[in-house]
Design a protein around this motif. Structure first.
Motif, PDB file in Angstrom:
ATOM      1  N   SER A   1       0.833  -1.196   0.000  1.00  0.00           N
ATOM      2  CA  SER A   1       0.000   0.000   0.000  1.00  0.00           C
ATOM      3  C   SER A   1       0.872   1.251   0.000  1.00  0.00           C
ATOM      4  O   SER A   1       1.937   1.291   0.605  1.00  0.00           O
ATOM      5  CB  SER A   1      -0.897   0.015   1.232  1.00  0.00           C
ATOM      6  OG  SER A   1      -1.788  -1.064   1.190  1.00  0.00           O
ATOM      7  N   THR A   2       0.362   2.264  -0.679  1.00  0.00           N
ATOM      8  CA  THR A   2       1.076   3.527  -0.786  1.00  0.00           C
ATOM      9  C   THR A   2       0.657   4.481   0.326  1.00  0.00           C
ATOM     10  O   THR A   2      -0.511   4.526   0.694  1.00  0.00           O
ATOM     11  CB  THR A   2       0.767   4.171  -2.153  1.00  0.00           C
ATOM     12  OG1 THR A   2       1.158   3.264  -3.180  1.00  0.00           O
ATOM     13  CG2 THR A   2       1.500   5.485  -2.324  1.00  0.00           C
TER      14      THR A   2
ATOM     15  N   SER B   1       4.410  16.213   8.306  1.00  0.00           N
ATOM     16  CA  SER B   1       3.450  16.420   7.222  1.00  0.00           C
ATOM     17  C   SER B   1       2.140  16.868   7.850  1.00  0.00           C
ATOM     18  O   SER B   1       1.795  16.433   8.959  1.00  0.00           O
ATOM     19  CB  SER B   1       3.209  15.121   6.450  1.00  0.00           C
ATOM     20  OG  SER B   1       4.391  14.681   5.830  1.00  0.00           O
ATOM     21  N   GLU B   2       1.392  17.724   7.154  1.00  0.00           N
ATOM     22  CA  GLU B   2       0.101  18.149   7.678  1.00  0.00           C
ATOM     23  C   GLU B   2      -0.908  17.015   7.664  1.00  0.00           C
ATOM     24  O   GLU B   2      -1.807  16.967   8.495  1.00  0.00           O
ATOM     25  CB  GLU B   2      -0.430  19.348   6.891  1.00  0.00           C
ATOM     26  CG  GLU B   2       0.372  20.604   7.156  1.00  0.00           C
ATOM     27  CD  GLU B   2      -0.193  21.814   6.450  1.00  0.00           C
ATOM     28  OE1 GLU B   2      -0.990  21.677   5.505  1.00  0.00           O
ATOM     29  OE2 GLU B   2       0.176  22.924   6.857  1.00  0.00           O
ATOM     30  N   ALA B   3      -0.750  16.089   6.704  1.00  0.00           N
ATOM     31  CA  ALA B   3      -1.672  14.954   6.617  1.00  0.00           C
ATOM     32  C   ALA B   3      -1.010  13.809   5.877  1.00  0.00           C
ATOM     33  O   ALA B   3      -0.092  14.015   5.077  1.00  0.00           O
ATOM     34  CB  ALA B   3      -2.950  15.365   5.895  1.00  0.00           C
ATOM     35  N   SER B   4      -1.505  12.617   6.150  1.00  0.00           N
ATOM     36  CA  SER B   4      -1.106  11.448   5.376  1.00  0.00           C
ATOM     37  C   SER B   4      -2.322  10.554   5.204  1.00  0.00           C
ATOM     38  O   SER B   4      -3.281  10.627   5.980  1.00  0.00           O
ATOM     39  CB  SER B   4       0.050  10.690   6.042  1.00  0.00           C
ATOM     40  OG  SER B   4      -0.330  10.203   7.303  1.00  0.00           O
TER      41      SER B   4
ATOM     42  N   VAL C   1      -7.453   5.699   5.067  1.00  0.00           N
ATOM     43  CA  VAL C   1      -7.610   6.450   6.310  1.00  0.00           C
ATOM     44  C   VAL C   1      -6.751   7.717   6.235  1.00  0.00           C
ATOM     45  O   VAL C   1      -5.578   7.657   5.878  1.00  0.00           O
ATOM     46  CB  VAL C   1      -7.216   5.605   7.542  1.00  0.00           C
ATOM     47  CG1 VAL C   1      -7.345   6.423   8.826  1.00  0.00           C
ATOM     48  CG2 VAL C   1      -8.071   4.345   7.626  1.00  0.00           C
ATOM     49  N   VAL C   2      -7.370   8.867   6.567  1.00  0.00           N
ATOM     50  CA  VAL C   2      -6.696  10.159   6.577  1.00  0.00           C
ATOM     51  C   VAL C   2      -6.270  10.473   8.007  1.00  0.00           C
ATOM     52  O   VAL C   2      -7.091  10.437   8.925  1.00  0.00           O
ATOM     53  CB  VAL C   2      -7.640  11.274   6.072  1.00  0.00           C
ATOM     54  CG1 VAL C   2      -6.955  12.636   6.139  1.00  0.00           C
ATOM     55  CG2 VAL C   2      -8.142  10.970   4.671  1.00  0.00           C
TER      56      VAL C   2
END
Length: 117
Positions: free
Chosen positions: A2-3, A14-17, A22-23
């Motif tokens: 999975s990436t 990072s602000e988000a991944s 799932v965020v």
């Protein structure tokens, strides 16, 4: 394999991944000029909306939220803004605690996890 997708990558975080649909949002802190808890809460929740939308999610898909307040006495005013923002019937599991924040001007920091659509 999975990436992992990252958004708003800086040297330290990072602000988000996104992983497996799932965020994961970093701690969102006020970016605007508001100095009171209501204004700062509006600012942070708007950032959450924007990040979730950009990553294929929204506040109805929140899985978990952690709220850090510099002063727990602000919980009532923060909850007024939160209650107006949260989608009826979709309130996520949430924890709210008092904690010293990295910038003394910040009154709130919010960490959120959500499912993608």
């Amino acid at each position: 394999m999975s990436t992992i997708t990252r958004r708003g990558v800086a040297a330290r975080y990072s602000e988000a991944s996104v992983f497996n649909g799932v965020v994961y949002l970093a701690g969102m802190v006020p970016e605007g000029p508001a100095t009171d808890i209501r204004g700062q809460t509006h600012d942070v929740l708007a950032q959450i909306d924007a990040h979730l939308a950009a990553l294929g999610s929204d506040k109805t898909r929140l899985l978990r939220v952690q709220i850090y307040l510099a002063d727990i006495a602000d919980i009532g005013a923060m909850n007024e803004v939160w209650d107006a923002w949260v989608a009826p019937g979709h309130a996520p599991p949430r924890a709210t605690v008092q904690a010293p924040l990295a910038d003394p001007a910040w009154k709130i920091e919010v960490v959120a996890t959500a499912a993608q659509r």
